[in-house]
Design a protein around this motif. Structure first.
Motif, PDB file in Angstrom:
ATOM      1  N   ALA A  65       0.833  -1.202   0.000  1.00 36.43           N
ATOM      2  CA  ALA A  65       0.000   0.000   0.000  1.00 36.43           C
ATOM      3  C   ALA A  65       0.865   1.249   0.000  1.00 36.43           C
ATOM      4  O   ALA A  65       1.915   1.290   0.647  1.00 36.43           O
ATOM      5  CB  ALA A  65      -0.906   0.010   1.232  1.00 36.43           C
ATOM      6  N   GLY A  66       0.396   2.295  -0.698  1.00 35.13           N
ATOM      7  CA  GLY A  66       1.082   3.576  -0.684  1.00 35.13           C
ATOM      8  C   GLY A  66       2.541   3.449  -1.075  1.00 35.13           C
ATOM      9  O   GLY A  66       2.904   2.810  -2.062  1.00 35.13           O
ATOM     10  N   GLY A  67       3.421   4.050  -0.246  1.00 31.45           N
ATOM     11  CA  GLY A  67       4.849   4.019  -0.538  1.00 31.45           C
ATOM     12  C   GLY A  67       5.586   2.858   0.077  1.00 31.45           C
ATOM     13  O   GLY A  67       6.810   2.744  -0.074  1.00 31.45           O
ATOM     14  N   ILE A  68       4.880   1.957   0.767  1.00 27.99           N
ATOM     15  CA  ILE A  68       5.548   0.832   1.437  1.00 27.99           C
ATOM     16  C   ILE A  68       6.360  -0.025   0.462  1.00 27.99           C
ATOM     17  O   ILE A  68       7.500  -0.392   0.755  1.00 27.99           O
ATOM     18  CB  ILE A  68       4.525  -0.003   2.231  1.00 27.99           C
ATOM     19  N   PRO A  69       5.814  -0.357  -0.740  1.00 30.01           N
ATOM     20  CA  PRO A  69       6.621  -1.182  -1.662  1.00 30.01           C
ATOM     21  C   PRO A  69       7.843  -0.476  -2.230  1.00 30.01           C
ATOM     22  O   PRO A  69       8.668  -1.121  -2.883  1.00 30.01           O
ATOM     23  CB  PRO A  69       5.624  -1.555  -2.764  1.00 30.01           C
ATOM     24  N   ASP A  70       7.993   0.836  -1.977  1.00 32.12           N
ATOM     25  CA  ASP A  70       9.232   1.492  -2.401  1.00 32.12           C
ATOM     26  C   ASP A  70      10.433   0.865  -1.719  1.00 32.12           C
ATOM     27  O   ASP A  70      11.517   0.765  -2.306  1.00 32.12           O
ATOM     28  CB  ASP A  70       9.193   2.988  -2.058  1.00 32.12           C
ATOM     29  N   TYR A  71      10.268   0.449  -0.443  1.00 31.74           N
ATOM     30  CA  TYR A  71      11.423  -0.106   0.271  1.00 31.74           C
ATOM     31  C   TYR A  71      11.219  -1.512   0.805  1.00 31.74           C
ATOM     32  O   TYR A  71      12.190  -2.185   1.151  1.00 31.74           O
ATOM     33  CB  TYR A  71      11.901   0.840   1.373  1.00 31.74           C
ATOM     34  N   VAL A  72       9.989  -1.989   0.912  1.00 32.80           N
ATOM     35  CA  VAL A  72       9.775  -3.388   1.290  1.00 32.80           C
ATOM     36  C   VAL A  72       9.752  -4.198   0.000  1.00 32.80           C
ATOM     37  O   VAL A  72       8.775  -4.174  -0.753  1.00 32.80           O
ATOM     38  CB  VAL A  72       8.469  -3.579   2.079  1.00 32.80           C
ATOM     39  N   ARG A  73      10.840  -4.896  -0.254  1.00 35.61           N
ATOM     40  CA  ARG A  73      11.036  -5.606  -1.520  1.00 35.61           C
ATOM     41  C   ARG A  73      11.100  -7.102  -1.245  1.00 35.61           C
ATOM     42  O   ARG A  73      12.027  -7.580  -0.581  1.00 35.61           O
ATOM     43  CB  ARG A  73      12.313  -5.114  -2.198  1.00 35.61           C
ATOM     44  N   PRO A  74      10.101  -7.824  -1.726  1.00 35.61           N
ATOM     45  CA  PRO A  74      10.008  -9.256  -1.413  1.00 35.61           C
ATOM     46  C   PRO A  74      11.292  -9.997  -1.746  1.00 35.61           C
ATOM     47  O   PRO A  74      11.844  -9.878  -2.847  1.00 35.61           O
ATOM     48  CB  PRO A  74       8.839  -9.721  -2.285  1.00 35.61           C
ATOM     49  N   GLY A  75      11.774 -10.760  -0.770  1.00 31.83           N
ATOM     50  CA  GLY A  75      12.982 -11.550  -0.945  1.00 31.83           C
ATOM     51  C   GLY A  75      14.261 -10.778  -0.758  1.00 31.83           C
ATOM     52  O   GLY A  75      15.352 -11.364  -0.783  1.00 31.83           O
ATOM     53  N   SER A  76      14.164  -9.449  -0.558  1.00 32.85           N
ATOM     54  CA  SER A  76      15.359  -8.631  -0.394  1.00 32.85           C
ATOM     55  C   SER A  76      15.377  -7.923   0.955  1.00 32.85           C
ATOM     56  O   SER A  76      16.367  -7.995   1.700  1.00 32.85           O
ATOM     57  CB  SER A  76      15.442  -7.595  -1.520  1.00 32.85           C
TER      58      SER A  76
END
Length: 473
Positions: A392-403
């Motif tokens: 949601a929102g900007g969370i996927p900017d830095y929460v990167r699956p597997g990283s």
């Protein structure tokens, strides 16, 4: 070059981000000033670069008129918001004060050549502080204004997060966060969560004739704010790609001359991994436990998603020796779910306390349903802790699956619970993701990088302030 920051408050997420940028600019040698609302009072820990914003007085008669207009507007909004549904964020008026013209008076430590200084006005979170009409109307058309967005208020008719509503793309009206006497305020029943009339630019107009409905406060506020910004040399900076895209889609900011993606920065000297056993000993947590952490300024906030996190806990109920660590004001919502042992530590102040909490956890849970670029996630990652959150929102900017962590479908507590279980049941994965999180902060989110990006923007604006309008990606 002189940078003049304006932020209503001294505490909270936007204030923290704004003050960190200001401090980093000062450390880099810039003449940076930080103005804030008189409601915050004086604080002993603030240096001379901070000042309460005070404004030029008008004649007695005009001052009375402005004050009465301001109080009337505030009372109108208060009367309306008393009937708001519960759980929503703040809704604010464009009249932050009776009369707040640029520049503020009694400016702190003015340089001898202040009149010759090249100025940048940098806005942050200005609700209940600056009056749109008097502030923007007093700025020279060539004066560069950088506005760092910390939520959606600069692009809406009053809400600070739209809760999925897209009416700001057409001038607001029939705001679903406010009681309204027009038909478009009816609850939506379509699968997208949007009332179809919200996509109609005339929504909220009187009898469909295109004139703003004066009873519709969100549409009226939108028009007032848009008119105030029409002739401003405005440049928008957003910490997250999500908020940048939203800003570009709002007619409120159609006169802006450029848009920039500049993420928040974190000091890796202040936030770093502590020894986990030491951190847990400080908090009275079993060193052999598996620990998840959740925190927000107000843990009861519906937008921050604590209720979804609590439902997700059913998926880890059978894992042995799991404990939860919660920080922030308020208490978690009531839940009938099976709960692990929870440590609620309340509001956390001071770097050592923050490092201790983040470092004590195996994973930080970030279940926000709508958010910009949450500082809690960045701080946890800087302390070497993996993050599980909603996409949601900007969370996927830095929460990167597997990283750096794992992402769950927004609002899907079952998916969140499965992702949380995946990390908590696999210590090696949690450690690897935590290390990846720390590396990502070091590569992309250092405070020096944020300050350098703004310095580059300032230099460009002061060197090309008369350049023709263009919208930058």
């Amino acid at each position: 070059m002189q940078i003049n920051h304006f932020n209503s408050l001294l505490d909270g997420g936007a204030a923290t981000a704004a003050r960190r940028l200001h401090s980093e600019l000062v450390r880099s040698g810039l003449d940076s000033r930080f103005y804030y609302s008189a409601s915050q009072g004086m604080r002993d820990e603030l240096d001379h670069s901070y000042a309460i914003a005070r404004w030029r007085r008008q004649g007695w008669g005009q001052s009375v008129v402005d004050y009465l207009r301001f109080r009337s507007g505030r009372q109108e909004l208060k009367k309306l918001t008393r009937r708001r549904p519960s759980g929503h964020e703040i809704f604010s008026t464009p009249q932050g004060g009776p009369h707040t013209p640029w520049p503020p008076v009694d400016r702190t430590n003015p340089s001898k050549d202040a009149a010759d200084q090249r100025q940048i006005i940098q806005l942050h979170w200005i609700a209940k502080f600056l009056d749109y009409t008097s502030f923007f109307g007093s700025i020279d058309p060539d004066q560069p204004v950088v506005w760092t967005l910390h939520d959606m208020n600069a692009l809406t008719g009053g809400c600070h997060f739209s809760d999925g509503c897209q009416r700001f793309q057409f001038g607001c009206g029939g705001c679903p966060q406010l009681p309204s006497n027009i038909q478009t305020s009816a609850p939506s029943t379509n699968p997208s969560g949007m009332d179809p009339s919200a996509m109609d630019p005339s929504a909220g107009d009187d009898a469909g004739n295109g004139r703003p409905n004066v009873q519709d406060i969100s549409r009226r506020y939108f028009a007032e704010k848009q008119a105030a910004l029409a002739n401003v040399n405005l440049h928008i900076a957003a910490p997250s790609r999500w908020l940048l895209d939203a800003a570009k889609s709002s007619p409120m900011l159609s006169a802006a001359r450029s848009f920039h993606h500049i993420p928040y920065g974190i000091s890796t000297d202040d936030y770093y991994p502590m020894n986990r056993d030491e951190a847990r000993a400080r908090l009275g947590i079993d060193p052999g436990a598996t620990v998840f952490c959740f925190g927000a300024m107000d843990v009861k906030s519906r937008r921050k998603g604590a209720h979804h996190m609590l439902r997700a806990l059913s998926h880890i109920a059978d894992l042995p020796n799991v404990e939860g660590l919660v920080f922030g004001s308020g208490k978690l919502p009531d839940s009938d779910q099976s709960m692990p042992k929870m440590h609620q530590v309340g509001p956390v102040r001071g770097l050592l306390a923050q490092r201790t909490i983040y470092s004590a956890a195996d994973v930080f849970v970030l279940p926000s349903l709508e958010d910009n670029l949450p500082l809690t996630g960045l701080e946890a990652m800087a302390c070497g802790t993996a993050v599980v959150g909603f996409d949601a929102g900007g969370i996927p900017d830095y929460v990167r699956p597997g990283s750096t962590g794992l992402l769950a479908r927004t609002g899907d507590a079952e998916d969140l619970g499965q992702k949380l279980r995946s990390i908590l049941s696999d210590p090696a994965q949690a450690i690897a993701l935590g290390r990846g999180a720390r590396r990502t902060i070091e590569r992309e989110y250092r405070s020096r990088q944020e300050a350098a990006a703004y310095r580059s923007l300032y230099a460009e604006l002061l060197g090309e302030s008369s350049a023709p309008r263009s919208i930058a990606a």
